[in-house]
Scaffold this motif. Structure first.
Motif, PDB file in Angstrom:
ATOM      1  N   GLY A 268       0.776  -1.236   0.000  1.00  0.00           N
ATOM      2  CA  GLY A 268       0.000   0.000   0.000  1.00  0.00           C
ATOM      3  C   GLY A 268       0.798   1.272   0.000  1.00  0.00           C
ATOM      4  O   GLY A 268       0.398   2.223  -0.649  1.00  0.00           O
ATOM      5  N   ALA A 269       1.885   1.308   0.724  1.00  0.00           N
ATOM      6  CA  ALA A 269       2.660   2.541   0.763  1.00  0.00           C
ATOM      7  C   ALA A 269       4.105   2.198   1.095  1.00  0.00           C
ATOM      8  O   ALA A 269       4.417   1.078   1.502  1.00  0.00           O
ATOM      9  CB  ALA A 269       2.084   3.501   1.800  1.00  0.00           C
ATOM     10  N   THR A 270       4.939   3.200   0.894  1.00  0.00           N
ATOM     11  CA  THR A 270       6.365   3.042   1.157  1.00  0.00           C
ATOM     12  C   THR A 270       6.625   2.427   2.520  1.00  0.00           C
ATOM     13  O   THR A 270       6.055   2.866   3.515  1.00  0.00           O
ATOM     14  CB  THR A 270       7.018   4.428   1.102  1.00  0.00           C
ATOM     15  OG1 THR A 270       6.739   4.984  -0.171  1.00  0.00           O
ATOM     16  CG2 THR A 270       8.511   4.348   1.305  1.00  0.00           C
ATOM     17  N   ILE A 271       7.485   1.445   2.552  1.00  0.00           N
ATOM     18  CA  ILE A 271       7.887   0.849   3.827  1.00  0.00           C
ATOM     19  C   ILE A 271       8.934   1.762   4.445  1.00  0.00           C
ATOM     20  O   ILE A 271       9.953   2.049   3.821  1.00  0.00           O
ATOM     21  CB  ILE A 271       8.448  -0.561   3.615  1.00  0.00           C
ATOM     22  CG1 ILE A 271       7.359  -1.481   3.083  1.00  0.00           C
ATOM     23  CG2 ILE A 271       9.043  -1.111   4.896  1.00  0.00           C
ATOM     24  CD1 ILE A 271       7.835  -2.857   2.717  1.00  0.00           C
ATOM     25  N   GLU A 272       8.661   2.245   5.637  1.00  0.00           N
ATOM     26  CA  GLU A 272       9.620   3.144   6.280  1.00  0.00           C
ATOM     27  C   GLU A 272      10.480   2.410   7.302  1.00  0.00           C
ATOM     28  O   GLU A 272      11.645   2.738   7.461  1.00  0.00           O
ATOM     29  CB  GLU A 272       8.874   4.274   6.974  1.00  0.00           C
ATOM     30  CG  GLU A 272       7.968   5.036   6.033  1.00  0.00           C
ATOM     31  CD  GLU A 272       8.313   6.483   5.967  1.00  0.00           C
ATOM     32  OE1 GLU A 272       8.620   7.067   7.007  1.00  0.00           O
ATOM     33  OE2 GLU A 272       8.272   7.036   4.855  1.00  0.00           O
ATOM     34  N   PRO A 333      -3.767   7.076  -1.922  1.00  0.00           N
ATOM     35  CA  PRO A 333      -4.130   7.544  -3.258  1.00  0.00           C
ATOM     36  C   PRO A 333      -5.359   6.838  -3.805  1.00  0.00           C
ATOM     37  O   PRO A 333      -5.445   5.615  -3.789  1.00  0.00           O
ATOM     38  CB  PRO A 333      -2.888   7.198  -4.087  1.00  0.00           C
ATOM     39  CG  PRO A 333      -1.782   7.171  -3.115  1.00  0.00           C
ATOM     40  CD  PRO A 333      -2.357   6.760  -1.816  1.00  0.00           C
ATOM     41  N   GLY A 334      -6.305   7.642  -4.229  1.00  0.00           N
ATOM     42  CA  GLY A 334      -7.501   7.083  -4.828  1.00  0.00           C
ATOM     43  C   GLY A 334      -8.551   6.597  -3.868  1.00  0.00           C
ATOM     44  O   GLY A 334      -9.546   6.045  -4.267  1.00  0.00           O
ATOM     45  N   TYR A 357      -2.513   1.658  -8.247  1.00  0.00           N
ATOM     46  CA  TYR A 357      -1.736   2.881  -8.100  1.00  0.00           C
ATOM     47  C   TYR A 357      -0.298   2.588  -8.456  1.00  0.00           C
ATOM     48  O   TYR A 357       0.322   1.685  -7.888  1.00  0.00           O
ATOM     49  CB  TYR A 357      -1.825   3.368  -6.659  1.00  0.00           C
ATOM     50  CG  TYR A 357      -1.039   4.607  -6.376  1.00  0.00           C
ATOM     51  CD1 TYR A 357      -1.437   5.830  -6.900  1.00  0.00           C
ATOM     52  CD2 TYR A 357       0.103   4.569  -5.587  1.00  0.00           C
ATOM     53  CE1 TYR A 357      -0.720   6.974  -6.653  1.00  0.00           C
ATOM     54  CE2 TYR A 357       0.825   5.711  -5.329  1.00  0.00           C
ATOM     55  CZ  TYR A 357       0.406   6.910  -5.854  1.00  0.00           C
ATOM     56  OH  TYR A 357       1.123   8.052  -5.593  1.00  0.00           O
ATOM     57  N   ILE A 358       0.226   3.305  -9.407  1.00  0.00           N
ATOM     58  CA  ILE A 358       1.628   3.104  -9.795  1.00  0.00           C
ATOM     59  C   ILE A 358       2.448   4.187  -9.143  1.00  0.00           C
ATOM     60  O   ILE A 358       2.246   5.380  -9.376  1.00  0.00           O
ATOM     61  CB  ILE A 358       1.776   3.123 -11.321  1.00  0.00           C
ATOM     62  CG1 ILE A 358       0.971   1.985 -11.914  1.00  0.00           C
ATOM     63  CG2 ILE A 358       3.238   2.971 -11.701  1.00  0.00           C
ATOM     64  CD1 ILE A 358       0.714   2.127 -13.367  1.00  0.00           C
ATOM     65  N   ILE A 366      -4.547  10.114 -11.136  1.00  0.00           N
ATOM     66  CA  ILE A 366      -5.941  10.529 -11.005  1.00  0.00           C
ATOM     67  C   ILE A 366      -6.121  11.010  -9.568  1.00  0.00           C
ATOM     68  O   ILE A 366      -5.723  10.327  -8.635  1.00  0.00           O
ATOM     69  CB  ILE A 366      -6.891   9.359 -11.287  1.00  0.00           C
ATOM     70  CG1 ILE A 366      -6.571   8.737 -12.639  1.00  0.00           C
ATOM     71  CG2 ILE A 366      -8.333   9.823 -11.232  1.00  0.00           C
ATOM     72  CD1 ILE A 366      -7.406   7.531 -12.950  1.00  0.00           C
ATOM     73  N   GLU A 367      -6.693  12.192  -9.414  1.00  0.00           N
ATOM     74  CA  GLU A 367      -6.869  12.737  -8.070  1.00  0.00           C
ATOM     75  C   GLU A 367      -8.353  12.704  -7.709  1.00  0.00           C
ATOM     76  O   GLU A 367      -9.201  13.031  -8.533  1.00  0.00           O
ATOM     77  CB  GLU A 367      -6.398  14.194  -8.006  1.00  0.00           C
ATOM     78  CG  GLU A 367      -4.994  14.417  -8.485  1.00  0.00           C
ATOM     79  CD  GLU A 367      -3.955  14.187  -7.418  1.00  0.00           C
ATOM     80  OE1 GLU A 367      -4.329  13.664  -6.347  1.00  0.00           O
ATOM     81  OE2 GLU A 367      -2.792  14.525  -7.644  1.00  0.00           O
TER      82      GLU A 367
END
Lengths: 808, 624
Positions: A268-272, A333-334, A357-358, A366-367
């Motif tokens: 889903g999102a950047t691994i921090e 996003p989205g 989501y790329i 797309i926003e």
């Protein structure tokens, strides 16, 4: 009640969960994560927050388990930048401190004085490494504390504690080769072997060995990530290495070989951050969208702890879902996120755009730009857009219907290009008299469109869909805003500097207002007793109030309004203006130009959005200045995306530590007996009251419950078979579950207390407690009844069973 | 530096053949390299990687195995089933001996250097005793089912490991029987490939056998129990070669993807003696299969289908960072393949089995320094001369007048007369060559094209006078008593009075041609001679050695013959020096002066060679 405390701006939840690596408890049942000024303790199995550890008055910057005492944790904050502990160095910890210069950090060892108090002041510092990176990801201790590795820029330094020497290995920097992004980003040490893993900006992972020899050192490369390696972690045994980055894929390198790797994609999102439980059965990843994922050793995500997503730009503004009372805004996003303010937790994400989501720089995405709830949460309208070039606008409006069965929104109608140009506003007519849901959109193309729900051309006349009913315009001006009056009879649409009033029955233009004070930025009708007023705020900093009966300007004031939000439960309207030093809040009634309440400088930053959230139970502030907070609470979001609200509680009150320990309770195994016994204990707890500090939890007396005692006192050899008993037993449990309150109460009470400091809903909390006790009473009754019936049943078995035994 | 009109020739379509085997000799620090066309080259690593010897190839003699034995003896085995020993002094083949086991796939010399092991197509492993002047068949080991592709001796000489298809056998040398048979997993990334070919094995002194196979694995086996200890999957394609260092603390493997991986034995923790093999650095210096690797004490050496020999020094073993610490890529032979007829502006290109004659293009345009001039007449392919027989051409030459072409293979010497009639060329072979002119290592014509100098592989030097359509043997310089070293470099003075000749290690001999006697001998230098020339007007002999010493200082006799005339004094003094470096060219194979103001340079861009090779294994490249 709390009287005449001054109203303060407080941060309410939504703090970053991903600021530092999360820490597992020794038994990996709990996970500790730094969250703003607190440390939150979540259960790894249920995702629930079970504790909030308080004590710091500022950002917490590090947390570690005491390796020699698993029940102790160290927490640091303020000026100390990170914390490390070592099992070999029993009485000292390592912290990163800042030297005089802003960018120079040192790793120092701090000797802990023997003390049992919560806060420790240590004076004995000994210096270990200089000129290191601030982030704790850039420091790692290896081989049971034999050495410490630190990375910064283009070099890796290794300090050996025994030899007291530092080795430094430098990679060729980017000036040697073009585009060679060799910068070190993170470091991890193998738990068993002399092996250091370093992550790099170009996505490579280097495994260093022989680093105790300046000449014979060697390294090998693992390369899969295409972008910066954000964090690295070795498994407990060291057989595999975990890495993560912007690809949102957790990579497990087995045996540190390039070909033998496993992936957990689509996180889903950047691994921090990545952390590993000491028991070795769980991993967890912290993500940039304020989420922690607990992952099983076999790379299966098992739990998601999701905070308020702060990753993206907020276009939709703040909204309140009428059903769940959740705050709704742009999420990942989205998506639209539904965030529970009370539990400081994300309820769910609604995928609006429904496309993969790329994640790449320079891609025009797309926003999700607009969203609105209508008809008491039955309908949700969303607008998404994508604009690659000036002339190529892709626009889509979606209408979602709430499905009671699935308890979620289902896409009903998709409208491609509802307008020729950007949609500027979107509003539902929420008046009760309208049986037909109506939606109005205004656009820069100069039109506003009215959309109504109609029968779709379906022979069964069951399907419904939205169609455009009316298109209005005014002299080809751009429509900048639109708004329905409270009763739904009037529609106000602003066309640049002009406000037009339309009759919603006939879509006739009733009248126009023009102040020539710049484009209208905000527009809203007054409510309740002030429903005859229309408010408009312009770009040039004029706030106007028109009387709809006289069709004249009632009053105007010079105010640079950034946010204007009406309270749905009162006549009040909150406006936030921007001045050079900060943002100011004004609360007023449209009927009079004098503000009810002014608070200057609520935030240094620009406030972007605000919303009134209705309270479940009204407060009763007597002071005139705070009466506007009685019915609803005002939340606002600043540019840096911190969610703030107004609270009257003093900081001391906010910081009452959660003294209630759940330790004893946790020590009980979660058997069916536990539920019954736990319920019983709760009953006692209630009696003994809050003062009971729960150091020693009395084990409840089992004799009190006839059914249980019957069960326990019957000799084992005359008891019926377990399978026989079981169904009855389970059914009794099922019944007791229906009453709901029983076993959940203890946790609920605790949760409330935890939250209360965040939400500062004292009132709310109090009343809920009353409700709770009511509930438990009810529960008890049921329990007693049940146990009696159970008793009977059990007796029956006994009788039956004697025959059963004679057969044998 | 003077101004020159330069012919930049790029139509020499030369593609070296791929490297098949590499054998490193630790004692003499020499490297033997065999190529797919059967050529064997000897590189002297101490002399700056100079290719000092070569044995020409033969169409039927594809080498599959190459190894050194005690006393600097070099053996090779090939698909024709013969074991060949090379004579490193006379630069010819000492003998060839059939092993009677079908094509030979692998060879290994025992650690003591007295026994030679050969793995054959029929699954037999044959042991030969190395006698001082020959090899003697001793016995066969237990015959295996399929061909033996790799062999390795245990350092004690008691056991050997043999890699076959799908399994590795461990033999006891005394009894000749297989002790263990270790089956290799055919699976490749979950997919069962047909067969798993063991391309290489290495037997370590602790009993570990390391194998590399066609499934991309490097595996460690315990030979005592016959069990797999560790498996490294390193490539998606075959791992084709392995070489272990003498200390057994590092080894190198080459893959079909062109990557060379280095493995090192590192201690697990600094305070324990436990060690483990760790893959450390990958090197991607090749585009194609790495068929052969070698491990010298200071460098990793690899070669493969892409024809490069890559020498990658190990930084931790290099004491000082000098020229030796740099990566070396050797692609072209260190000998002359091109000769030039100055009078007629002709170039003769030598290929493995044919010669090509080209006429240079010409231009009438003029331009500034650095300009590219347009051609008014394109280069012309005049002649394509194919050899007869399977042997490769050793050397060739065209006379300066352009009317004679001579070339030699291992067994025959050919001389042709060219006649030019306007645009037509007729070729006439000069028959009845004398018996002593059987094979030549170097051929040179005198400047006036009246004399032919031939260095034969017996160390003698023949001088032949050329007449219209016939020839006359003038004289033969016999080698100095006691040496059989062959001459491989010749230079003649432009006035035709002096001839300089040099072998691989001894000094340079200068002969007086008028009196047909040895004039003097230039004392031998530490490094071999790489090029010889005699200056036109001064008759100074210029010798280039392989150590690539820095440019000579002001006292040198060499000066710039064409100093710029219109520049200031300072620049003139600075440019009076004879050596200038120009970096504008692609790899140069030949350079000569056509006349005072015209240069011809033959370039061979590496990209053009790569383009002619078979396509490499396709690898997914990220972002494409």
């Amino acid at each position: 009640m709390v009287e005449e405390e001054s109203v303060r701006v407080v941060r309410c939840g939504g703090s970053e969960l991903n600021f530092r690596r999360a820490v597992f408890s020794a038994d990996s049942k709990y996970i500790f994560c730094v969250s703003g000024d607190f440390v939150k303790v979540h259960s790894t199995a249920t995702e629930e927050c079970v504790h909030i550890l308080q004590g710091h008055r500022n950002l917490v910057t590090g947390i570690q388990l005491n390796p020699n005492n698993h029940l102790q944790t160290f927490v640091v904050g303020l000026k100390l930048h990170a914390l490390f502990t070592l099992p070999s160095a029993e009485d000292s910890v390592f912290v990163i401190i800042n030297k005089e210069k802003p960018d120079v950090f040192q790793l120092v060892s701090v000797k802990l004085p023997k003390s049992s108090s919560q806060e420790i002041e240590a004076k004995e510092l000994s210096f270990v490494l200089d000129y290191i990176n601030q982030s704790p990801k850039c420091i790692a201790f290896g081989n049971e504390g034999e050495y410490v590795a630190a990375v910064r820029d283009f070099y890796l330094s290794v300090y050996f504690f025994k030899k007291k020497t530092t080795s430094r290995f430098t990679l060729s920097s980017s000036r040697n080769k073009k585009h060679a992004k060799n910068n070190f980003t993170c470091v991890a040490c193998h738990p068993k072997e002399d092996c250091i893993a370093t992550g790099h900006k170009d996505g490579k992972i280097r495994l260093w060995r022989n680093f105790d020899d300046d000449k014979k050192y060697t390294y090998t490369c693992l390369h899969w990530h295409h972008d910066m390696v954000m964090d690295l972690a070795f498994s407990v045994t060291g057989t595999s290495l975990l890495s993560g980055g912007r690809e949102s894929v957790l990579v497990e390198w087995r045996d540190a070989t390039e070909k033998n790797k496993e992936f957990l994609p689509r996180l889903g999102a950047t691994i921090e951050h990545i952390s590993v439980s000491p028991a070795g059965d769980l991993f967890c990843t912290s993500h940039s969208d304020n989420k922690i994922i607990v992952i099983h050793r076999n790379l299966e995500a098992s739990a998601v702890i999701q905070g308020l997503v702060k990753d993206s730009n907020i276009f939709t503004g703040l909204m309140v879902d009428p059903r769940t009372k959740a705050l709704v805004l742009n999420g990942k996003p989205g998506h639209l996120q539904f965030y529970s303010l009370q539990h400081d937790k994300q309820l769910y994400n609604l995928d609006i755009i429904q496309q993969e989501y790329i994640n790449d720089y320079g891609l025009i995405q797309i926003e999700l730009t607009k969203a609105a709830f209508g008809c008491y949460g039955n309908w949700l309208a969303t607008v998404e857009q994508r604009q690659e070039k000036e002339t190529e606008l892709e626009l889509q409006m979606k209408l979602w219907m709430y499905n009671k069965k699935t308890q979620g929104f289902v896409l009903n109608t998709k409208v491609n290009m509802p307008h020729e140009d950007h949609i500027t506003a979107l509003c539902f007519c929420n008046a009760e008299k309208f049986e037909n849901p109506t939606l109005v959109t205004s656009s820069k193309d100069g039109h506003f469109k009215v959309w109504i729900l109609t029968d779709d051309s379906d022979i069964y006349k069951k399907a419904v869909g939205w169609t455009c009913d009316f298109v209005g315009s005014y002299h080809k001006y751009q429509a900048t805003n639109c708004c329905f009056s409270e009763d739904g009879s009037l529609l106000a649409v602003s066309f640049e500097e002009i406000v037009t009033i339309w009759d919603s029955e006939t879509w006739e233009l009733k009248c126009t207002f023009c102040q020539r004070a710049g484009k209208i930025r905000h527009l809203c009708f007054g409510r309740l007793t002030c429903s005859k007023y229309l408010l408009g705020a312009t770009e040039n900093g004029i706030l106007c109030c028109w009387n709809l009966l006289s069709c004249a300007l009632e009053w105007s004031a010079k105010l640079n309004v950034r946010v204007m939000e009406p309270d749905p439960n009162s006549e009040n309207i909150a406006a936030i203006s921007r001045s050079s030093v900060g943002s100011d809040l004004f609360v007023f009634k449209p009927s009079e130009p004098r503000p009810l309440y002014i608070q200057k400088n609520i935030s240094r930053e620009e406030v972007q959005w605000g919303v009134f959230v209705p309270r479940d139970v009204p407060e009763s502030f007597t002071s005139e200045a705070y009466q506007w907070l009685n019915r609803s609470q005002f939340y606002f979001l600043t540019k840096s995306q911190s969610l703030l609200t107004f609270s009257t509680k003093s900081p001391e009150e906010k910081l009452t530590p959660t003294s209630k320990q759940l330790l004893a309770e946790e020590s009980l195994p979660t058997t069916p007996f536990y539920f019954i016994l736990g319920k019983h204990r709760e009953q006692q707890d209630e009696k003994i009251n809050e003062a009971f500090e729960s150091e020693l939890v009395q084990l409840p007396l089992t004799e009190n419950i006839p059914a249980i005692s019957e069960l326990l006192h019957t000799p084992a050899h005359v008891l019926p078979s377990a399978s026989f008993l079981c169904s009855k037993f389970v059914s009794s449990l099922l019944l007791s579950k229906e009453t709901k309150s029983g076993e959940e109460i203890p946790e609920d009470v605790d949760m409330e207390e935890g939250k209360e400091s965040d939400d500062s809903d004292e009132e709310n909390d109090f009343t809920e407690k009353i409700q709770d006790t009511n509930n438990t009473d009810l529960g008890e009754d049921l329990l007693h009844q049940l146990s009696k019936s159970e008793e009977k049943e059990l007796r029956k078995f006994r009788k039956v069973d004697y025959s059963w035994i004679t057969v044998l | 530096m003077g101004e020159f009109k330069v012919h930049r020739v790029r139509f020499f379509n030369y593609v070296p053949s791929g490297i098949r085997c590499v054998a490193y000799n630790n004692q003499s620090n020499r490297l033997a390299v065999s190529r797919t066309d059967g050529t064997v080259e000897i590189y002297n690593l101490s002399a700056n990687y100079f290719q000092e010897k070569f044995f020409p190839g033969h169409e039927s003699r594809a080498t599959e195995a190459l190894c050194w034995a005690k006393g600097q003896r070099l053996f090779s085995g090939g698909l024709n089933g013969e074991i060949i020993e090379y004579d490193l002094q006379a630069l010819n083949i000492k003998y060839a001996m059939d092993a009677f086991g079908g094509p030979i796939w692998s060879m290994a010399v025992s650690p003591c250097g007295s026994q030679l092991l050969v793995g054959c197509e029929d699954g037999s492993v044959k042991l030969f005793q190395i006698t001082p002047d020959k090899i003697q068949f001793e016995r066969n080991f237990d015959r295996q089912k399929s061909r033996i592709l790799s062999l390795s001796w245990h350092p004690s000489g008691t056991h050997i490991a043999a890699g076959s298809i799908d399994y590795i056998s461990v033999f006891d040398v005394k009894s000749g029987s297989a002790v263990h048979k270790m089956l290799v997993d055919r699976q490749y990334m979950g997919v069962s490939k047909r067969k798993c070919i063991i391309w290489g094995v290495a037997f370590l002194s602790d009993g570990t056998v390391i194998s590399v196979d066609s499934a991309g694995k490097v595996q460690f086996w315990d030979s005592a129990t016959g069990t797999l200890v560790k498996n490294h999957l390193i490539a998606n394609a075959d791992v084709q070669s392995i070489a272990v260092s003498d200390q057994e603390d590092s080894f190198v493997v080459g893959t079909a993807e062109g990557t060379v991986f280095h493995f090192q034995l590192v201690s697990v923790t600094s305070n324990s003696s436990e060690k483990q093999w760790v893959r450390t650095k990958p090197f991607q210096h090749h585009t194609h299969d790495v068929r052969a690797v070698a491990h010298s004490p200071t460098a990793l050496i690899s070669g493969g289908t892409d024809t490069h020999l890559v020498i990658r020094p190990l930084m931790e073993k290099v004491e000082v960072k000098n020229y030796d610490a740099a990566l070396r890529k050797i692609t072209f032979p260190h000998r002359r393949l091109i000769s030039c007829s100055k009078k007629r502006h002709l170039l003769l290109f030598q290929f493995a089995h044919h010669l090509e004659l080209w006429r240079l293009g010409s231009t009438v345009a003029t331009g500034k320094n650095g300009d590219t001039l347009p051609l008014s007449k394109d280069a012309d392919h005049l002649l394509h001369l194919k050899t007869k027989g399977p042997e490769n051409i050793i050397c060739s030459c065209i006379s300066p007048c352009g009317s004679w072409i001579a070339y030699s293979t291992t067994s025959r010497f050919f001389l042709y007369r060219l006649n030019y009639e306007h645009d037509n060329i007729s070729l006439q072979r000069v028959s009845k060559m004398p018996a002593f002119l059987r094979s030549a290592l170097q051929i040179l014509f005198s400047e006036d094209s009246t004399k032919l100098f031939v260095a034969s592989n017996q160390g003698s030097l023949h001088i032949i006078r050329l007449l219209e359509g016939s020839f006359k043997h003038l004289h033969t310089f016999q080698p100095q008593s006691g040496t059989v070293e062959s001459m491989c470099l010749l230079a003649v003075s432009p006035d035709g009075n002096w001839l300089a000749a040099s072998g691989t290690s001894a000094g340079v001999h200068v002969y007086n041609i008028k009196h047909l006697k040895l004039h003097c001998t230039v004392p031998a230098y530490n490094f071999p001679v790489t090029a010889l020339a005699i200056a036109p007007s001064t008759n100074n002999l210029v010798i280039a050695h392989s150590d690539q010493q820095p440019l000579p200082n002001d006292k040198t006799l060499l000066y710039n013959p064409l100093p710029p005339t219109n520049e200031s004094d300072v620049i003139r003094r600075r440019t009076a020096h004879a050596f200038k470096i120009s970096k504008i060219y692609k790899p140069l194979l030949f350079m000569d002066l056509l006349d005072e103001r015209t240069l011809v340079a033959v370039e061979r861009p590496l990209d053009d060679i790569i383009a002619q090779l078979p396509p490499p294994i396709k690898k997914k490249k990220f972002g494409t």
